[in-house]
Design a protein around this motif. Structure first.
Motif, PDB file in Angstrom:
ATOM      1  N   GLN A   1       0.844  -1.195   0.000  1.00 25.38           N
ATOM      2  CA  GLN A   1       0.000   0.000   0.000  1.00 25.38           C
ATOM      3  C   GLN A   1       0.880   1.246   0.000  1.00 25.38           C
ATOM      4  OE1 GLN A   1      -2.760  -0.097   3.326  1.00 25.38           O
ATOM      5  NE2 GLN A   1      -3.059  -2.306   3.186  1.00 25.38           N
ATOM      6  N   PRO A   2       0.362   2.364  -0.549  1.00 22.74           N
ATOM      7  CA  PRO A   2       1.143   3.610  -0.512  1.00 22.74           C
ATOM      8  C   PRO A   2       1.086   4.246   0.877  1.00 22.74           C
ATOM      9  CG  PRO A   2      -0.953   3.985  -1.612  1.00 22.74           C
ATOM     10  CD  PRO A   2      -0.898   2.514  -1.291  1.00 22.74           C
ATOM     11  N   ALA A   3       2.220   4.761   1.341  1.00 23.85           N
ATOM     12  CA  ALA A   3       2.292   5.373   2.679  1.00 23.85           C
ATOM     13  C   ALA A   3       1.374   6.588   2.792  1.00 23.85           C
ATOM     14  CB  ALA A   3       3.738   5.774   2.974  1.00 23.85           C
ATOM     15  N   ASP A   4       1.183   7.302   1.672  1.00 19.58           N
ATOM     16  CA  ASP A   4       0.411   8.548   1.736  1.00 19.58           C
ATOM     17  C   ASP A   4      -1.005   8.361   2.257  1.00 19.58           C
ATOM     18  OD1 ASP A   4       2.413  10.210   1.084  1.00 19.58           O
ATOM     19  OD2 ASP A   4       1.936  10.325  -1.073  1.00 19.58           O
ATOM     20  N   LEU A   5      -1.617   7.236   1.911  1.00 18.08           N
ATOM     21  CA  LEU A   5      -2.976   6.988   2.402  1.00 18.08           C
ATOM     22  C   LEU A   5      -2.999   6.950   3.929  1.00 18.08           C
ATOM     23  CD1 LEU A   5      -4.693   4.179   0.301  1.00 18.08           C
ATOM     24  CD2 LEU A   5      -5.404   6.560   0.569  1.00 18.08           C
ATOM     25  N   TRP A   6      -1.947   6.359   4.487  1.00 15.50           N
ATOM     26  CA  TRP A   6      -1.872   6.233   5.950  1.00 15.50           C
ATOM     27  C   TRP A   6      -1.522   7.569   6.610  1.00 15.50           C
ATOM     28  CZ3 TRP A   6      -1.951   1.560   9.092  1.00 15.50           C
ATOM     29  CH2 TRP A   6      -2.406   0.437   8.361  1.00 15.50           C
ATOM     30  N   ARG A   7      -0.934   8.478   5.830  1.00 11.31           N
ATOM     31  CA  ARG A   7      -0.676   9.829   6.381  1.00 11.31           C
ATOM     32  C   ARG A   7      -2.004  10.559   6.514  1.00 11.31           C
ATOM     33  NH1 ARG A   7       4.336   9.701   3.253  1.00 11.31           N
ATOM     34  NH2 ARG A   7       5.972   9.331   4.814  1.00 11.31           N
ATOM     35  N   GLU A   8      -2.934  10.272   5.596  1.00  9.36           N
ATOM     36  CA  GLU A   8      -4.244  10.948   5.654  1.00  9.36           C
ATOM     37  C   GLU A   8      -4.994  10.604   6.931  1.00  9.36           C
ATOM     38  OE1 GLU A   8      -6.918  11.132   2.306  1.00  9.36           O
ATOM     39  OE2 GLU A   8      -5.335  10.396   0.983  1.00  9.36           O
ATOM     40  N   SER A   9      -4.893   9.364   7.366  1.00 10.11           N
ATOM     41  CA  SER A   9      -5.619   8.966   8.575  1.00 10.11           C
ATOM     42  C   SER A   9      -4.823   9.284   9.834  1.00 10.11           C
ATOM     43  CB  SER A   9      -5.918   7.467   8.554  1.00 10.11           C
ATOM     44  OG  SER A   9      -4.723   6.730   8.754  1.00 10.11           O
ATOM     45  N   GLY A  10      -3.549   9.590   9.650  1.00  9.40           N
ATOM     46  CA  GLY A  10      -2.700   9.876  10.809  1.00  9.40           C
ATOM     47  C   GLY A  10      -2.060   8.629  11.402  1.00  9.40           C
TER      48      GLY A  10
ATOM     49  N   GLU B   1       5.930  -1.877  14.118  1.00 11.38           N
ATOM     50  CA  GLU B   1       5.280  -3.110  13.636  1.00 11.38           C
ATOM     51  C   GLU B   1       4.982  -3.037  12.154  1.00 11.38           C
ATOM     52  OE1 GLU B   1       1.916  -4.835  15.475  1.00 11.38           O
ATOM     53  OE2 GLU B   1       3.020  -5.242  17.319  1.00 11.38           O
ATOM     54  N   MET B   2       5.001  -1.811  11.604  1.00  8.41           N
ATOM     55  CA  MET B   2       4.692  -1.680  10.182  1.00  8.41           C
ATOM     56  C   MET B   2       5.963  -1.825   9.362  1.00  8.41           C
ATOM     57  SD  MET B   2       3.101   1.501   8.198  1.00  8.41           S
ATOM     58  CE  MET B   2       1.460   1.451   8.794  1.00  8.41           C
ATOM     59  N   LEU B   3       5.895  -2.707   8.383  1.00 11.05           N
ATOM     60  CA  LEU B   3       7.054  -2.921   7.511  1.00 11.05           C
ATOM     61  C   LEU B   3       7.015  -1.882   6.396  1.00 11.05           C
ATOM     62  CD1 LEU B   3       9.510  -4.731   6.788  1.00 11.05           C
ATOM     63  CD2 LEU B   3       7.943  -6.080   5.381  1.00 11.05           C
ATOM     64  N   ARG B   4       7.978  -0.983   6.431  1.00  9.13           N
ATOM     65  CA  ARG B   4       8.008   0.120   5.470  1.00  9.13           C
ATOM     66  C   ARG B   4       9.007  -0.189   4.366  1.00  9.13           C
ATOM     67  NH1 ARG B   4       5.819   4.368   9.464  1.00  9.13           N
ATOM     68  NH2 ARG B   4       5.356   2.890  11.128  1.00  9.13           N
ATOM     69  N   ILE B   5       8.614   0.115   3.139  1.00  6.51           N
ATOM     70  CA  ILE B   5       9.400  -0.279   1.970  1.00  6.51           C
ATOM     71  C   ILE B   5       9.486   0.926   1.030  1.00  6.51           C
ATOM     72  CG2 ILE B   5       9.450  -1.856  -0.025  1.00  6.51           C
ATOM     73  CD1 ILE B   5       7.353  -3.572   1.629  1.00  6.51           C
ATOM     74  N   LYS B   6      10.621   1.059   0.347  1.00  8.31           N
ATOM     75  CA  LYS B   6      10.703   2.087  -0.707  1.00  8.31           C
ATOM     76  C   LYS B   6      10.822   1.400  -2.047  1.00  8.31           C
ATOM     77  CE  LYS B   6      12.363   6.408   1.116  1.00  8.31           C
ATOM     78  NZ  LYS B   6      13.416   6.748   2.012  1.00  8.31           N
ATOM     79  N   ASP B   7      10.091   1.870  -3.043  1.00  5.01           N
ATOM     80  CA  ASP B   7      10.237   1.267  -4.364  1.00  5.01           C
ATOM     81  C   ASP B   7      11.408   1.930  -5.107  1.00  5.01           C
ATOM     82  OD1 ASP B   7       9.354   3.611  -5.546  1.00  5.01           O
ATOM     83  OD2 ASP B   7       7.388   2.827  -6.111  1.00  5.01           O
ATOM     84  N   ARG B   8      11.682   1.540  -6.366  1.00  8.83           N
ATOM     85  CA  ARG B   8      12.890   2.018  -7.058  1.00  8.83           C
ATOM     86  C   ARG B   8      12.862   3.522  -7.334  1.00  8.83           C
ATOM     87  NH1 ARG B   8      12.699  -1.570 -12.174  1.00  8.83           N
ATOM     88  NH2 ARG B   8      14.596  -0.481 -12.748  1.00  8.83           N
ATOM     89  N   HIS B   9      11.640   4.105  -7.270  1.00  7.48           N
ATOM     90  CA  HIS B   9      11.531   5.549  -7.476  1.00  7.48           C
ATOM     91  C   HIS B   9      11.602   6.314  -6.160  1.00  7.48           C
ATOM     92  CE1 HIS B   9      10.471   4.549 -11.541  1.00  7.48           C
ATOM     93  NE2 HIS B   9       9.491   3.768 -11.095  1.00  7.48           N
ATOM     94  N   GLY B  10      11.837   5.568  -5.084  1.00  4.62           N
ATOM     95  CA  GLY B  10      11.928   6.218  -3.776  1.00  4.62           C
ATOM     96  C   GLY B  10      10.564   6.486  -3.159  1.00  4.62           C
ATOM     97  N   ARG B  11       9.508   5.917  -3.768  1.00  2.00           N
ATOM     98  CA  ARG B  11       8.164   6.133  -3.201  1.00  2.00           C
ATOM     99  C   ARG B  11       7.983   5.268  -1.964  1.00  2.00           C
ATOM    100  NH1 ARG B  11       6.017   6.824  -8.974  1.00  2.00           N
ATOM    101  NH2 ARG B  11       6.483   4.611  -9.163  1.00  2.00           N
ATOM    102  N   GLU B  12       7.375   5.846  -0.961  1.00  2.00           N
ATOM    103  CA  GLU B  12       7.200   5.106   0.292  1.00  2.00           C
ATOM    104  C   GLU B  12       5.972   4.209   0.229  1.00  2.00           C
ATOM    105  OE1 GLU B  12       8.722   7.506   3.981  1.00  2.00           O
ATOM    106  OE2 GLU B  12       7.646   8.830   2.598  1.00  2.00           O
ATOM    107  N   MET B  13       6.214   2.963   0.557  1.00  3.13           N
ATOM    108  CA  MET B  13       5.162   1.951   0.531  1.00  3.13           C
ATOM    109  C   MET B  13       5.170   1.228   1.875  1.00  3.13           C
ATOM    110  SD  MET B  13       4.464   2.076  -2.821  1.00  3.13           S
ATOM    111  CE  MET B  13       3.639   0.549  -3.260  1.00  3.13           C
ATOM    112  N   LEU B  14       4.218   0.377   2.067  1.00  2.00           N
ATOM    113  CA  LEU B  14       4.223  -0.475   3.260  1.00  2.00           C
ATOM    114  C   LEU B  14       3.511  -1.777   2.935  1.00  2.00           C
ATOM    115  CD1 LEU B  14       1.111  -0.285   4.781  1.00  2.00           C
ATOM    116  CD2 LEU B  14       1.891   2.085   4.800  1.00  2.00           C
ATOM    117  N   TYR B  15       3.888  -2.807   3.672  1.00  2.00           N
ATOM    118  CA  TYR B  15       3.186  -4.096   3.545  1.00  2.00           C
ATOM    119  C   TYR B  15       2.031  -4.006   4.535  1.00  2.00           C
ATOM    120  CZ  TYR B  15       2.726  -9.207   2.857  1.00  2.00           C
ATOM    121  OH  TYR B  15       2.283 -10.463   2.540  1.00  2.00           O
ATOM    122  N   GLY B  16       0.808  -4.057   4.043  1.00  2.00           N
ATOM    123  CA  GLY B  16      -0.363  -3.770   4.869  1.00  2.00           C
ATOM    124  C   GLY B  16      -0.500  -4.648   6.100  1.00  2.00           C
TER     125      GLY B  16
END
Ligand code: P5A
Length: 456
Positions: A75-84, A92-107
């Motif tokens: 999932q994209p990190a930005d959605l989770w920024r919206e909810s705070g 506990e959240m596994l945070r991942i960056k894709d090759r473009h440096g976009r922040e993602m997470l494994y839900g």
């Protein structure tokens, strides 16, 4: 399935790393293999049980009117920024960056992703009520993954989300989930008690966990034994009937039952002493009502019948599908191995050939194998050239609830043996009668999907 062509890597030794019986038995029965801490491969036997459990969950969700779909694991990190919650969720959240440096997470859960889907497509109260669910892998980087699939880092969860116009409608969804969960667990041969709990990072004040009583459970629980006498059985339930769902929810939540997070010693003391229990339990599900916690910050609004735009009322509801495999074993085993309840068994029946290579015995087994298949029954046929003792030990370990044993001595009298794994009792029957008996035993379990949509 013929055992000589299957992949069933049973272990003779008890693995030292496994602390609880379900973990030991899952490893010994060749159901899982650890890939990394808290991450497992599901070997063929384990996979079959996982799929059986998943199917029951699908059937009962759809019976309650909930709609299946599938969301991604990343999932994209930005959605989770919206909810705070992006920062609030912690390590506990596994945070991942894709090759473009976009922040993602494994839900670890999907409240944000589903709210984003909802707000993109739903604008009117006329589209409510709506409950969407999926069964998908989750990841929580648990500090102490343990007990095999019981507390994994990667685990399989059914998660459902209701969208309703107001609190009353959302409470109906809450009760509907509670009732459908009770049915789901009963079909798996489990008693799971709804207990008032704490909502943690999901949020809201109304929440119940479903606990299976077991000494090895991670939660401390307090309950009135009156709750353990309750059973849904064959009751017909109209899930659209808010009063009926509320009445059943009330029946189950009236006797005292709480986890240590919400335990109230003074209230507990009012229960007659002989009914008071302090024990441990495995949490196999949890339901939440959290109102507008996500819809408000994320702008999931609908127009109500007065023409006003209001945030939808939501709840979320989870079942630990992979954890259930372990929980069922904790609740149902003996010193020889697993004892699967009929509803989730990987194969309906085991077929043991006592004299592999003897033409008459082989032929009798083939006939029985075909007759069982013709009745839609899944058989694990032990066609190895092994001693009887070794074949019985394997069957007992992997826990198939029924076994048909075929040998030259019985065949001389026209009989085979049908054995119940749970009681150990055997009965001699003609091969035809044995097949018939097994078919009868499974009839109620097969009847469950009748009247459900295709794919359920
Ligand atoms: C409800 C669905 C939620 O995440 N959001 C979507 C809500 N609830 S929960 O209680 O946190 O998780 C639901 C169930 O998932 C199982 N579970 C686990 N199973 C195995 N390993 C884990 N680490 C793990 N964490 C949670 C539990 O059965 C829980 O009730």
């Amino acid at each position: 399935m013929r055992l000589t062509r299957y992949f069933l890597p049973v272990l003779k030794e008890t693995p030292a790393e496994a602390q609880i019986v379900s973990h030991r038995l899952m490893l010994r029965a060749g159901m899982i293999k650890q890939a990394a801490a808290g991450i497992y491969s599901w070997l063929p036997l384990g996979f079959r049980v996982l799929k059986k459990i998943e199917r029951i969950v699908h059937q009962e969700q759809q019976r309650a009117g909930h709609i299946p779909m599938l969301m991604p694991t990343l999932q994209p990190a930005d959605l989770w920024r919206e909810s705070g919650r992006y920062d609030a969720y912690g390590p506990e959240m596994l945070r991942i960056k894709d090759r473009h440096g976009r922040e993602m997470l494994y839900g670890p859960t999907n409240e944000e992703l589903i709210t984003d889907i909802f707000r993109a497509h739903v604008n009117s109260y006329k589209d409510l009520p709506l409950t969407l669910y999926h069964i998908q892998w989750k990841f929580r980087d648990e500090i102490r993954p343990r007990f095999g699939v019981m507390r994994g880092r990667e685990f399989y969860m059914k998660d459902g989300y209701n969208f309703d116009i107001d609190r009353d409608a959302a409470i109906h969804a809450y009760n509907r989930h509670m009732v459908s969960y009770l049915r789901t667990y009963e079909r798996m041969g489990l008693q799971a008690i709804p207990m008032r709990a704490d909502s943690g990072p999901i949020g809201g004040d109304d929440t119940h966990e479903f606990l299976v009583l077991a000494e090895t459970g991670e939660s401390e629980v307090f309950y009135d034994t009156a709750v353990t006498d309750l059973k849904l059985g064959d009751r017909h339930i109209d899930y659209d009937d808010a009063e009926e769902c509320a009445a059943i929810a009330k029946e189950w939540t009236t006797p005292y039952a709480r986890t240590d997070e919400t335990h109230d010693e003074a209230l507990f003391a009012q229960i007659p002493e002989e009914r008071r229990r302090r024990s441990r339990g495995i949490e196999v599900g949890q339901i939440f009502y959290f109102g507008t916690k996500y819809s408000e910050p994320m702008g999931a609004m609908v127009v109500n019948d007065n023409g006003e735009r209001v945030p939808v009322h939501m709840g979320s509801h989870g079942i630990g599908v992979s954890r259930l495999v372990g929980a069922i074993i904790e609740a149902s085993h003996d010193e020889n191995g697993i004892i699967w309840p009929e509803g989730v068994t990987p194969f309906h029946v085991g077929l043991v050939n006592l004299r592999q290579g003897d033409a008459q015995t082989d032929n009798a087994c083939e006939d029985i194998y075909k007759a069982l298949a013709a009745r839609g029954l899944e058989t694990l046929y032990d066609d190895r050239e092994e001693r009887a003792g070794a074949k019985f030990a394997t069957m007992d370990l992997i826990g198939l609830p029924w076994r048909i044993t075929v040998g030259p001595r019985g065949l001389k009298n026209g009989v085979v043996e049908l054995t119940c794994r749970r009681t150990g009792e055997s009965e001699e029957l003609s091969p035809e009668a044995a097949v018939e008996r097994v078919a009868e035993i499974y009839t109620p379990h097969h009847a469950h999907h009748l009247g459900l949509p295709a794919g359920a």
